[in-house]
Design a protein around this motif. Structure first.
Motif, PDB file in Angstrom:
ATOM      1  N   VAL A  26       0.854  -1.361  -0.070  1.00 41.81           N
ATOM      2  CA  VAL A  26      -0.034   0.067  -0.154  1.00 41.81           C
ATOM      3  C   VAL A  26       0.909   1.329  -0.056  1.00 41.81           C
ATOM      4  CG1 VAL A  26      -1.748   1.275   1.344  1.00 41.81           C
ATOM      5  CG2 VAL A  26      -1.916  -1.131   1.131  1.00 41.81           C
ATOM      6  N   ARG A  27       0.586   2.315  -0.847  1.00 41.66           N
ATOM      7  CA  ARG A  27       1.338   3.521  -0.839  1.00 41.66           C
ATOM      8  C   ARG A  27       0.522   4.755  -0.395  1.00 41.66           C
ATOM      9  NH1 ARG A  27       2.080   7.368  -5.123  1.00 41.66           N
ATOM     10  NH2 ARG A  27       4.271   7.999  -5.423  1.00 41.66           N
ATOM     11  N   ILE A  28       0.795   5.479   0.587  1.00 42.03           N
ATOM     12  CA  ILE A  28       0.274   6.285   0.963  1.00 42.03           C
ATOM     13  C   ILE A  28       0.811   7.833   0.870  1.00 42.03           C
ATOM     14  CG2 ILE A  28      -0.820   7.506   3.246  1.00 42.03           C
ATOM     15  CD1 ILE A  28      -1.027   4.631   4.578  1.00 42.03           C
ATOM     16  N   GLN A  29       0.059   8.708   0.224  1.00 38.65           N
ATOM     17  CA  GLN A  29       0.752  10.231  -0.169  1.00 38.65           C
ATOM     18  C   GLN A  29      -0.198  10.898   0.368  1.00 38.65           C
ATOM     19  OE1 GLN A  29       1.769  10.315  -4.184  1.00 38.65           O
ATOM     20  NE2 GLN A  29       2.664  12.472  -4.012  1.00 38.65           N
ATOM     21  N   TRP A  30       0.495  12.222   0.774  1.00 38.64           N
ATOM     22  CA  TRP A  30      -0.460  13.316   1.216  1.00 38.64           C
ATOM     23  C   TRP A  30       0.491  14.626   0.544  1.00 38.64           C
ATOM     24  CZ3 TRP A  30      -1.554  13.937   7.218  1.00 38.64           C
ATOM     25  CH2 TRP A  30      -2.443  12.905   7.598  1.00 38.64           C
ATOM     26  N   ASP A  31      -0.475  15.511  -0.141  1.00 34.55           N
ATOM     27  CA  ASP A  31       0.246  16.702  -0.492  1.00 34.55           C
ATOM     28  C   ASP A  31      -0.961  18.018  -0.225  1.00 34.55           C
ATOM     29  OD1 ASP A  31       1.611  18.358  -1.931  1.00 34.55           O
ATOM     30  OD2 ASP A  31       1.557  17.655  -3.844  1.00 34.55           O
ATOM     31  N   CYS A  32      -0.659  19.070  -0.322  1.00 33.96           N
ATOM     32  CA  CYS A  32      -1.528  20.388   0.063  1.00 33.96           C
ATOM     33  C   CYS A  32      -1.195  21.211  -1.157  1.00 33.96           C
ATOM     34  CB  CYS A  32      -1.038  20.796   1.375  1.00 33.96           C
ATOM     35  SG  CYS A  32      -2.172  22.134   1.965  1.00 33.96           S
ATOM     36  N   ASP A  33      -2.394  21.743  -1.532  1.00 36.47           N
ATOM     37  CA  ASP A  33      -2.358  22.755  -2.681  1.00 36.47           C
ATOM     38  C   ASP A  33      -2.456  24.109  -2.135  1.00 36.47           C
ATOM     39  OD1 ASP A  33      -4.793  22.699  -2.279  1.00 36.47           O
ATOM     40  OD2 ASP A  33      -5.701  22.036  -4.158  1.00 36.47           O
ATOM     41  N   GLY A  34      -2.618  24.344  -0.953  1.00 39.56           N
ATOM     42  CA  GLY A  34      -2.869  25.419  -0.344  1.00 39.56           C
ATOM     43  C   GLY A  34      -4.390  25.825   0.144  1.00 39.56           C
ATOM     44  N   LEU A  35      -5.183  24.937  -0.432  1.00 39.09           N
ATOM     45  CA  LEU A  35      -6.724  25.108  -0.379  1.00 39.09           C
ATOM     46  C   LEU A  35      -7.301  23.567   0.239  1.00 39.09           C
ATOM     47  CD1 LEU A  35      -8.037  27.175  -3.134  1.00 39.09           C
ATOM     48  CD2 LEU A  35      -7.445  28.112  -0.642  1.00 39.09           C
ATOM     49  N   ASN A  36      -6.506  22.756  -0.114  1.00 36.40           N
ATOM     50  CA  ASN A  36      -7.074  21.487   0.026  1.00 36.40           C
ATOM     51  C   ASN A  36      -6.041  20.415   0.508  1.00 36.40           C
ATOM     52  OD1 ASN A  36      -9.808  21.461  -1.113  1.00 36.40           O
ATOM     53  ND2 ASN A  36      -8.555  22.251  -2.645  1.00 36.40           N
ATOM     54  N   LEU A  37      -6.294  19.611   1.402  1.00 36.09           N
ATOM     55  CA  LEU A  37      -5.320  18.292   1.808  1.00 36.09           C
ATOM     56  C   LEU A  37      -5.765  17.167   0.838  1.00 36.09           C
ATOM     57  CD1 LEU A  37      -3.253  16.789   3.362  1.00 36.09           C
ATOM     58  CD2 LEU A  37      -4.957  16.102   4.811  1.00 36.09           C
ATOM     59  N   LEU A  38      -4.708  16.963  -0.029  1.00 33.36           N
ATOM     60  CA  LEU A  38      -4.954  15.767  -1.114  1.00 33.36           C
ATOM     61  C   LEU A  38      -4.336  14.515  -0.630  1.00 33.36           C
ATOM     62  CD1 LEU A  38      -3.701  17.965  -4.050  1.00 33.36           C
ATOM     63  CD2 LEU A  38      -6.112  17.635  -3.174  1.00 33.36           C
ATOM     64  N   ILE A  39      -5.114  13.301  -0.379  1.00 30.64           N
ATOM     65  CA  ILE A  39      -4.558  12.163   0.051  1.00 30.64           C
ATOM     66  C   ILE A  39      -4.748  11.047  -1.325  1.00 30.64           C
ATOM     67  CG2 ILE A  39      -5.223  10.266   1.600  1.00 30.64           C
ATOM     68  CD1 ILE A  39      -6.587  12.364   3.294  1.00 30.64           C
TER      69      ILE A  39
END
Length: 286
Positions: A150-163
């Motif tokens: 399983v690969r888990i990645q988080w990112d943030c575009d300034g307005l949203n948390l992207l999972i």
């Protein structure tokens, strides 16, 4: 004697609103606790089943995991009351810590892709929900018994948390799968969205977006009424059934300041009670 119920008063509406809010919060807390307990139990089972550990080592590790879980339970109430911002990197590190025993001793290979250091800090509710969502997804993959990675990645575009959570299972997962229902409900509650994409023989991917800011609320009082931005913040929480202490915690102000703002709102709206103020606000919203 006439037994016909009289008309409902303004005060009658408040307990029902507060009860609904309490029920929603209770259900959310129970779901999060269930996820945490499930991760702990899966971790203990993985330790006890591990061929590379002798009985003594397995027992020691299982006790450590159980003890850590008990400490976490004791901290649970304080954690939920914490409305402070969490750096996205710190929130992700807490997720890794939650899953560490399962990753270390289970058969599932979990890969973590670190979020950028410069990502915007997460509101406490979003950080808690994001961890619960990922835990639920990992448990769904474990229960299915098909995925090995399983690969888990988080990112943030300034307005949203992207999972993004991706597995290497059979690739048969769909948005209507029962195991994803708790995840979808939690995402929708935060005004986010979730997409599921699967490729037969190659695995499935969950892409989740969680807004960092609450959805815009319409003004609850006429523009002609001279109320400050902070008074509108207090009123917005007041109509959800929040009490003074909860409002104070969410706005990071004292309870006395909340009382002061409520008093000003009552005077400006010409209301004689909090219940009447809420009804006036709801009427002007429609």
């Amino acid at each position: 004697m006439d037994s016909t119920p009289g008309p409902h008063t303004a005060s009658d509406a408040i307990p029902s609103l507060a009860v609904r809010q309490a029920q929603i919060e209770h259900a959310r807390n129970m779901a999060e606790q269930a996820d945490r307990h499930a991760v702990t139990l899966e971790s203990i089972l993985a330790i006890l089943r591990a061929d590379r550990l002798d009985d003594r080592a397995a027992r020691t590790l299982a006790i450590d995991v159980a003890a850590s879980a008990l400490v976490g339970i004791r901290m649970e109430t304080d954690e939920r009351r914490d409305t402070r911002l969490e750096p996205v990197v710190g929130a992700f590190a807490r997720l890794r810590n939650d899953l560490r025993p399962l990753v270390r001793h289970g058969d599932l290979d979990v890969q973590f892709v670190e979020p950028p250091m410069t990502g915007r800090a997460l509101p406490g509710e979003v950080a808690h929900a994001a961890r619960a969502i990922v835990r639920s997804a990992v448990l769904a993959f474990v229960d299915a018994g098909e995925a090995r990675r399983v690969r888990i990645q988080w990112d943030c575009d300034g307005l949203n948390l992207l999972i993004s959570v991706r597995d290497d299972g059979r690739g048969e997962l769909t948005a209507h799968d029962d195991s994803l229902r708790p995840i979808s409900e939690r995402v929708i509650a935060l005004d986010g969205d979730v997409r599921v994409s699967s490729t037969a023989g190659w695995g499935s991917t969950l892409d989740i977006r969680l807004p960092l800011d609450p959805p815009a609320m319409p003004d609850l009082l006429p523009d002609s009424m001279p109320v400050s931005a902070r008074e509108r913040d207090v009123l917005r929480l007041l109509v959800t059934g929040a009490r003074n202490r909860s409002i104070a915690e969410q706005l990071d102000i004292s309870e006395n300041t909340v009382k002061f703002h409520v008093s000003n709102l009552l005077r400006k709206a010409g209301a004689v009670s909090r219940a009447e103020l809420i009804l006036l606000a709801k009427r002007d919203e429609q």
